[in-house]
Design an enzyme around this catalytic site. Structure first.
Site, PDB file in Angstrom:
ATOM      1  N   THR A  53      -1.131 -22.536  18.197  1.00 54.01           N
ATOM      2  CA  THR A  53      -2.429 -22.231  18.797  1.00 54.01           C
ATOM      3  C   THR A  53      -3.190 -21.205  17.968  1.00 54.01           C
ATOM      4  O   THR A  53      -2.582 -20.364  17.304  1.00 54.01           O
ATOM      5  CB  THR A  53      -2.271 -21.711  20.245  1.00 54.01           C
ATOM      6  OG1 THR A  53      -3.560 -21.337  20.749  1.00 54.01           O
ATOM      7  CG2 THR A  53      -1.340 -20.505  20.339  1.00 54.01           C
ATOM      8  N   GLN A  54      -4.505 -21.272  18.029  1.00 55.53           N
ATOM      9  CA  GLN A  54      -5.357 -20.256  17.388  1.00 55.53           C
ATOM     10  C   GLN A  54      -5.324 -18.943  18.161  1.00 55.53           C
ATOM     11  O   GLN A  54      -5.750 -17.914  17.657  1.00 55.53           O
ATOM     12  CB  GLN A  54      -6.819 -20.712  17.374  1.00 55.53           C
ATOM     13  CG  GLN A  54      -7.083 -21.953  16.602  1.00 55.53           C
ATOM     14  CD  GLN A  54      -8.575 -22.266  16.502  1.00 55.53           C
ATOM     15  OE1 GLN A  54      -9.415 -21.560  17.035  1.00 55.53           O
ATOM     16  NE2 GLN A  54      -8.877 -23.338  15.805  1.00 55.53           N
ATOM     17  N   CYS A  55      -4.882 -19.003  19.427  1.00 54.54           N
ATOM     18  CA  CYS A  55      -4.930 -17.805  20.272  1.00 54.54           C
ATOM     19  C   CYS A  55      -3.874 -16.802  19.830  1.00 54.54           C
ATOM     20  O   CYS A  55      -2.826 -17.168  19.297  1.00 54.54           O
ATOM     21  CB  CYS A  55      -4.704 -18.175  21.731  1.00 54.54           C
ATOM     22  SG  CYS A  55      -6.028 -19.206  22.365  1.00 54.54           S
ATOM     23  N   ASP A 104       0.112  -7.315   4.343  1.00 57.87           N
ATOM     24  CA  ASP A 104      -0.633  -8.575   4.453  1.00 57.87           C
ATOM     25  C   ASP A 104       0.248  -9.761   4.841  1.00 57.87           C
ATOM     26  O   ASP A 104      -0.133 -10.578   5.671  1.00 57.87           O
ATOM     27  CB  ASP A 104      -1.367  -8.881   3.137  1.00 57.87           C
ATOM     28  CG  ASP A 104      -2.567  -7.960   2.927  1.00 57.87           C
ATOM     29  OD1 ASP A 104      -2.984  -7.311   3.899  1.00 57.87           O
ATOM     30  OD2 ASP A 104      -3.070  -7.892   1.798  1.00 57.87           O
ATOM     31  N   ASP A 106       1.678  -6.574  -4.580  1.00 52.78           N
ATOM     32  CA  ASP A 106       0.834  -6.668  -3.391  1.00 52.78           C
ATOM     33  C   ASP A 106       1.398  -7.849  -2.604  1.00 52.78           C
ATOM     34  O   ASP A 106       1.663  -8.917  -3.180  1.00 52.78           O
ATOM     35  CB  ASP A 106      -0.615  -6.944  -3.820  1.00 52.78           C
ATOM     36  CG  ASP A 106      -1.575  -6.841  -2.649  1.00 52.78           C
ATOM     37  OD1 ASP A 106      -1.356  -7.562  -1.651  1.00 52.78           O
ATOM     38  OD2 ASP A 106      -2.535  -6.071  -2.727  1.00 52.78           O
ATOM     39  N   SER A 107       1.587  -7.688  -1.311  1.00 54.58           N
ATOM     40  CA  SER A 107       2.301  -8.755  -0.586  1.00 54.58           C
ATOM     41  C   SER A 107       1.478 -10.034  -0.503  1.00 54.58           C
ATOM     42  O   SER A 107       2.012 -11.095  -0.184  1.00 54.58           O
ATOM     43  CB  SER A 107       2.723  -8.290   0.804  1.00 54.58           C
ATOM     44  OG  SER A 107       1.637  -8.247   1.689  1.00 54.58           O
ATOM     45  N   THR A 162       0.809  -1.220   0.000  1.00 54.38           N
ATOM     46  CA  THR A 162       0.000   0.000   0.000  1.00 54.38           C
ATOM     47  C   THR A 162       0.841   1.269   0.000  1.00 54.38           C
ATOM     48  O   THR A 162       0.477   2.254  -0.633  1.00 54.38           O
ATOM     49  CB  THR A 162      -0.919  -0.016   1.248  1.00 54.38           C
ATOM     50  OG1 THR A 162      -1.835  -1.096   1.091  1.00 54.38           O
ATOM     51  CG2 THR A 162      -1.673   1.267   1.432  1.00 54.38           C
TER      52      THR A 162
HETATM   53  N1  ASP Z   1      -2.620  -5.731   0.200  1.00 52.81           N
HETATM   54  C1  ASP Z   1      -1.583  -4.828   0.678  1.00 52.81           C
HETATM   55  C2  ASP Z   1      -0.280  -5.609   0.707  1.00 52.81           C
HETATM   56  O1  ASP Z   1      -0.076  -6.380   1.590  1.00 52.81           O
HETATM   57  C3  ASP Z   1      -1.925  -4.320   2.016  1.00 52.81           C
HETATM   58  C4  ASP Z   1      -0.947  -3.334   2.600  1.00 52.81           C
HETATM   59  O2  ASP Z   1       0.148  -3.133   2.151  1.00 52.81           O
HETATM   60  O3  ASP Z   1      -1.321  -2.722   3.634  1.00 52.81           O
HETATM   61  O4  ASP Z   1       0.521  -5.479  -0.186  1.00 52.81           O
END
Ligand code: ASP
Length: 327
Positions: A263-265, A88, A55-56, A12
């Site tokens: 764990t999910q936590c 991400d 985009d990651s 982003t």
């Molecule tokens: N979708 C974007 C990414 O991970 C989200 C971000 O950068 O905040 O590239």
């Protein structure tokens, strides 16, 4: 003045409202950044490279292994590295790089933003300034700076799609707190480095991740899967009376496939001795990932399987902190 290598990999932060972000080239990109954040010039001499612009969510392990190699090749003439990355999958990249670059001897500061740099009220400006500042401080860490904290990469997770404090290291205190001053914790950079030699040539992604919910059918993994990661309830519990789950665990044992228990936590540790169900999972072969985040656990498992490691090597690795990750 410190020399900092600024690597832009996407996300982003660099997205422009009007343009196609894939058109970024190092020259215009640096102008764009310095135009909006001119004080970066007061902090360091920057050299910008754009290895790729993604985009990651589209990042593959190969991109990250390539970045680790690139940083090693380029770092000699720099005091530190700033890596701009989408949020991400930033915690996964930070975990992999934390392992692969633990012995780099120079700071690698990863950052990004929730709003693009070109937007009003963007968090990109402060994150960038803090990242460049931290990269000049000589602390040997691979960490994420975001909002008001610098966090050890191998201990992080993304917690919010909205807040400017998007990341946390739930089982580890921050490396630095950022307010009026940048206060670096005395323990930053000080941890034993025990990453096995020879990691990073390959990452094995054929890992099945199961995140249970009550009633979930326990299907056998598809052909080709080499390891399992179970995001269990609480301290490492699963419904161990379920025949399909027992069949799945037997299937893994027979094929010498490691079964790693997270764990999910959001915080705390797996402790498979705490409950009868966790103990039973241990008896069936589950390997406790203790305090590892799911990202650190995936990074460790994929790197190990990439070297052809066996179940015992995986068990030992999850009992050892390689690069300051809480275990
Ligand atoms: N979708 C974007 C990414 O991970 C989200 C971000 O950068 O905040 O590239």
């Amino acid at each position: 003045m410190a020399r900092i290598l600024l690597l832009h990999t996407g996300g982003t932060l660099g997205m422009a409202p009007e343009g196609d972000p894939s058109s970024l080239a190092p020259g215009p990109y640096l102008e764009h950044v310095l135009e909006r954040v001119p004080e970066l010039r007061d902090l360091a001499e920057l050299q910008v490279e754009v290895p790729f612009n993604r985009d990651s969510a589209s990042m593959e392990p190969e991109h990250i292994l390539g970045l680790a190699r690139h940083i090693r090749e380029r770092v000699a003439t720099f005091d530190g590295v700033v890596l701009i990355h989408g949020t991400d999958t930033m915690a996964f990249t930070a975990s992999l790089l934390g392992f692969l670059l633990a012995d780099l001897g120079k700071p690698v500061v990863i950052t990004g933003s929730q709003r693009p740099l070109a937007y009003v009220r963007s968090d990109a400006r402060e994150n960038l300034v803090d990242a460049v500042d931290l990269a000049t401080r000589g602390v040997n860490e691979v960490g994420i700076v975001f909002g008001t904290r610098w966090l050890r990469g191998v201990a992080t997770d993304k917690l919010s799609v909205y807040r400017y404090e998007a990341f946390d290291s739930p089982n580890l205190a921050p490396l630095a707190e950022i307010g009026m001053d940048l206060v670096i914790h005395p323990g930053a950079g000080k941890f034993e480095r025990r990453v096995p030699k020879g990691l990073g040539a390959a990452f094995e992604s054929a890992i099945a991740v199961y995140r249970p919910f009550p009633g979930m059918p326990w299907h056998l993994p598809t052909d080709g899967i080499r390891g399992l990661l179970l995001e269990t309830y609480g301290a490492g519990n699963l419904p161990m009376e379920r025949g399909d789950l027992l069949a799945l665990l037997r299937h893994c044992r027979e094929r010498k496939m490691p079964v790693v228990v997270t764990t999910q936590c959001a915080s705390g540790a797996v402790d498979m001795e705490a409950y009868a169900l966790g103990r039973a999972l241990g008896v069936e072969g589950g390997i406790s990932a203790g305090r590892h985040t799911r990202w650190a656990a995936l990074a460790k498992l994929g790197l190990l399987l990439g070297t052809g490691a066996d179940v015992e090597a995986v068990r030992e690795a999850f009992g050892t902190s390689w690069a300051g990750e809480p275990i």
